[in-house]
Scaffold this active site. Structure first.
Site, mmCIF file in Angstrom:
data_model
loop_
_atom_site.group_PDB
_atom_site.id
_atom_site.type_symbol
_atom_site.label_atom_id
_atom_site.label_comp_id
_atom_site.label_asym_id
_atom_site.label_seq_id
_atom_site.Cartn_x
_atom_site.Cartn_y
_atom_site.Cartn_z
ATOM 1 N N GLU A 91 56.715 43.550 27.793
ATOM 2 C CA GLU A 91 56.455 43.804 26.374
ATOM 3 C C GLU A 91 55.446 44.914 26.202
ATOM 4 O O GLU A 91 54.520 45.047 26.989
ATOM 5 C CB GLU A 91 55.832 42.555 25.737
ATOM 6 C CG GLU A 91 56.726 41.367 25.765
ATOM 7 C CD GLU A 91 56.018 40.116 25.274
ATOM 8 O OE1 GLU A 91 55.084 40.222 24.449
ATOM 9 O OE2 GLU A 91 56.416 39.028 25.713
ATOM 10 N N CYS A 111 51.689 37.071 34.673
ATOM 11 C CA CYS A 111 50.276 37.157 35.053
ATOM 12 C C CYS A 111 49.921 35.902 35.838
ATOM 13 O O CYS A 111 50.508 34.850 35.625
ATOM 14 C CB CYS A 111 49.426 37.239 33.782
ATOM 15 S SG CYS A 111 47.652 37.462 34.100
ATOM 16 N N CYS A 115 44.875 31.899 32.188
ATOM 17 C CA CYS A 115 44.088 31.583 30.983
ATOM 18 C C CYS A 115 44.883 30.608 30.116
ATOM 19 O O CYS A 115 46.075 30.804 29.874
ATOM 20 C CB CYS A 115 43.754 32.859 30.202
ATOM 21 S SG CYS A 115 42.788 34.034 31.162
ATOM 22 N N CYS A 118 46.969 31.711 26.863
ATOM 23 C CA CYS A 118 47.793 32.920 26.953
ATOM 24 C C CYS A 118 49.221 32.621 27.398
ATOM 25 O O CYS A 118 49.446 31.908 28.378
ATOM 26 C CB CYS A 118 47.140 33.894 27.931
ATOM 27 S SG CYS A 118 48.064 35.422 28.134
ATOM 28 N N GLY A 158 49.625 40.776 31.977
ATOM 29 C CA GLY A 158 49.128 41.138 33.302
ATOM 30 C C GLY A 158 47.642 41.404 33.322
ATOM 31 O O GLY A 158 47.017 41.607 32.285
ATOM 32 N N CYS A 332 50.366 38.203 23.598
ATOM 33 C CA CYS A 332 51.057 38.756 24.754
ATOM 34 C C CYS A 332 51.899 37.692 25.435
ATOM 35 O O CYS A 332 51.509 36.555 25.563
ATOM 36 C CB CYS A 332 50.102 39.383 25.757
ATOM 37 S SG CYS A 332 48.435 38.808 25.707
HETATM 38 N N1 SAH Z 1 44.403 40.286 31.681
HETATM 39 C C1 SAH Z 1 43.616 41.144 30.845
HETATM 40 C C2 SAH Z 1 44.401 41.888 29.773
HETATM 41 C C3 SAH Z 1 45.510 41.216 29.046
HETATM 42 S S1 SAH Z 1 45.187 40.080 27.782
HETATM 43 C C4 SAH Z 1 42.467 40.364 30.237
HETATM 44 O O1 SAH Z 1 42.362 39.174 30.467
HETATM 45 O O2 SAH Z 1 41.641 40.974 29.575
HETATM 46 C C5 SAH Z 1 44.444 40.927 26.438
HETATM 47 C C6 SAH Z 1 43.502 40.060 25.637
HETATM 48 O O3 SAH Z 1 44.206 39.108 24.824
HETATM 49 C C7 SAH Z 1 42.557 39.256 26.497
HETATM 50 O O4 SAH Z 1 41.266 39.260 25.929
HETATM 51 C C8 SAH Z 1 43.167 37.883 26.436
HETATM 52 O O5 SAH Z 1 42.232 36.897 26.779
HETATM 53 C C9 SAH Z 1 43.639 37.824 25.004
HETATM 54 N N2 SAH Z 1 44.650 36.809 24.695
HETATM 55 C C10 SAH Z 1 45.661 36.356 25.459
HETATM 56 N N3 SAH Z 1 46.361 35.415 24.804
HETATM 57 C C11 SAH Z 1 45.796 35.281 23.603
HETATM 58 C C12 SAH Z 1 46.076 34.451 22.467
HETATM 59 N N4 SAH Z 1 47.062 33.565 22.472
HETATM 60 N N5 SAH Z 1 45.267 34.613 21.401
HETATM 61 C C13 SAH Z 1 44.258 35.497 21.381
HETATM 62 N N6 SAH Z 1 43.950 36.274 22.420
HETATM 63 C C14 SAH Z 1 44.703 36.169 23.521
#
Ligand code: SAH
Length: 346
Positions: A91, A111, A115, A118, A158, A332
């Site tokens: 995406e 990824c 987290c 996510c 990722g 994402c």
């Molecule tokens: N892996 C990297 C970049 C990708 S995620 C990182 O962790 O920074 C980009 C951002 O979106 C990160 O801050 C991540 O924690 C956040 N994110 C992922 N899923 C989310 C969600 N459902 N709601 C809000 N933020 C989210």
């Protein structure tokens, strides 16, 4: 499989030309065409046929296929679901701002950081993207917009620092004058906090903006939502950020996704402010995007506002991320997952 020609730097293409008894200047001509977004070697007008055939023999030139474009009705955001040469789906998100067009690119298929909030991580990591595959998201984006893209954020699916070499090559290519010529300051790399890589990246001495996904003020809280917190402490992350600031003189961004009753209390905000006070930084509050894979819910507008005001009262610079394209599966990894699920259910 043939090598993707978009993975090549100018020097590498020039070397290839030399090895293949072609004049080195052809390297520059070929790469010039690539960054115009062509998707066939036959479109390279000033390249002799014999060389075009040699290139076709050795390299592949395939931009990802556009599987679907989701357009937001609220703002100008477009989310792209793209298929790579091997069929894997990724995406990217296109955002139009007053100051220009931005793209959020993916760096891996899936990824493995885990987290909890996510969607990208739910099925784990399938593979790293190559530098060319990351670049090609921008080339496809420019085709769709029919305009130049001037800002890039590595915040798609990722973990960029889990694909360190390819991401660095991507940064070299995207900033090169023969490449897309995007200034380092117009690039943001976001990491969940892989400490040794933050140091390594700092030593590269770029002007790229470093964004850290912090999401909690204490290790204890962070461990509940981010497995990487078991490996690196907040103290280690902040030390690495200070090293980055010292080296680059750049302000670091801390991303903080607000989740109802998890990390959004006034106490959380105060503790976060105390933790970051005095640092050259900026906090970006992100109302969590609700995904069906978990039970995390968004904080209320009032809670978000209070959280922000407390940070401000401590002198911390803070913004709340506008919810771009919230009507089209914002977070994402959601597009890919919902598309794969819908295919399975057919
Ligand atoms: N892996 C990297 C970049 C990708 S995620 C990182 O962790 O920074 C980009 C951002 O979106 C990160 O801050 C991540 O924690 C956040 N994110 C992922 N899923 C989310 C969600 N459902 N709601 C809000 N933020 C989210």
């Amino acid at each position: 499989m043939k090598n993707n020609i978009l993975d090549y730097k100018l020097e590498e293409l020039q070397d290839w030309m030399k090895t293949n008894k072609e004049p080195a200047f052809r390297g520059k001509q070929v790469i010039g065409w690539l960054y115009k977004g062509i998707d066939s070697f036959d479109d390279m007008k000033n390249i002799p046929k014999a060389l075009t055939e040699k290139l076709k023999d050795k390299f592949s030139l395939s931009l990802p296929k556009i599987v679907k474009v989701y357009e937001s009705k609220i703002d100008n955001t477009k989310k792209l679901l793209l298929a790579l040469e091997d069929g894997n789906l990724i995406e990217s998100v296109l955002m139009k701002y007053k100051h220009g067009n931005s793209i959020c690119v993916s760096t891996q298929v899936g990824c493995r950081m885990g987290c909890k909030f996510c969607a990208s991580t739910v099925d784990g990591m399938k593979r790293n993207l190559t530098a060319g595959e990351i670049i090609s998201q921008i080339l496809v984006g420019e085709k769709i917009l029919n305009e130049r893209i001037s800002n890039v954020v590595l915040m798609g699916s990722g973990e960029p620092f889990d694909n360190y070499d390819n991401v660095n090559k991507f940064i070299d290519l995207v900033t090169a004058d023969y490449g897309l010529n995007i200034g380092q300051r117009h690039i943001t790399i976001s990491t969940c906090g892989i400490v040794p890589k933050i140091y390594e990246f700092a030593d590269k001495n770029t002007q790229v903006t470093l964004a850290i996904s912090l999401h909690a003020f204490s290790d204890e809280k962070r461990k509940q939502i981010m497995p990487i917190a078991n490996k690196y402490s907040i103290k280690e992350i902040l030390d690495a950020c200070n090293y980055y600031i010292e080296k680059t003189k750049r302000r670091v961004t801390f991303e903080y996704s607000l989740v109802k009753d998890v990390n959004d209390s006034k106490e959380d905000s105060k503790s976060l402010a105390k933790l970051l006070k005095g640092m050259l930084c900026h906090v970006n509050l992100i109302p969590v995007n609700e995904i069906k894979e978990n039970s995390f819910r968004k904080s209320s507008d009032k809670t978000i506002e209070d959280f922000k005001e407390i940070l401000k009262s401590y002198g911390i610079e803070v913004t709340v991320r506008r919810e771009m394209g919230s009507d089209i599966n914002a977070a994402c990894g959601q597009l890919r997952r919902s598309y794969l699920n819908s295919q399975q259910n057919q």
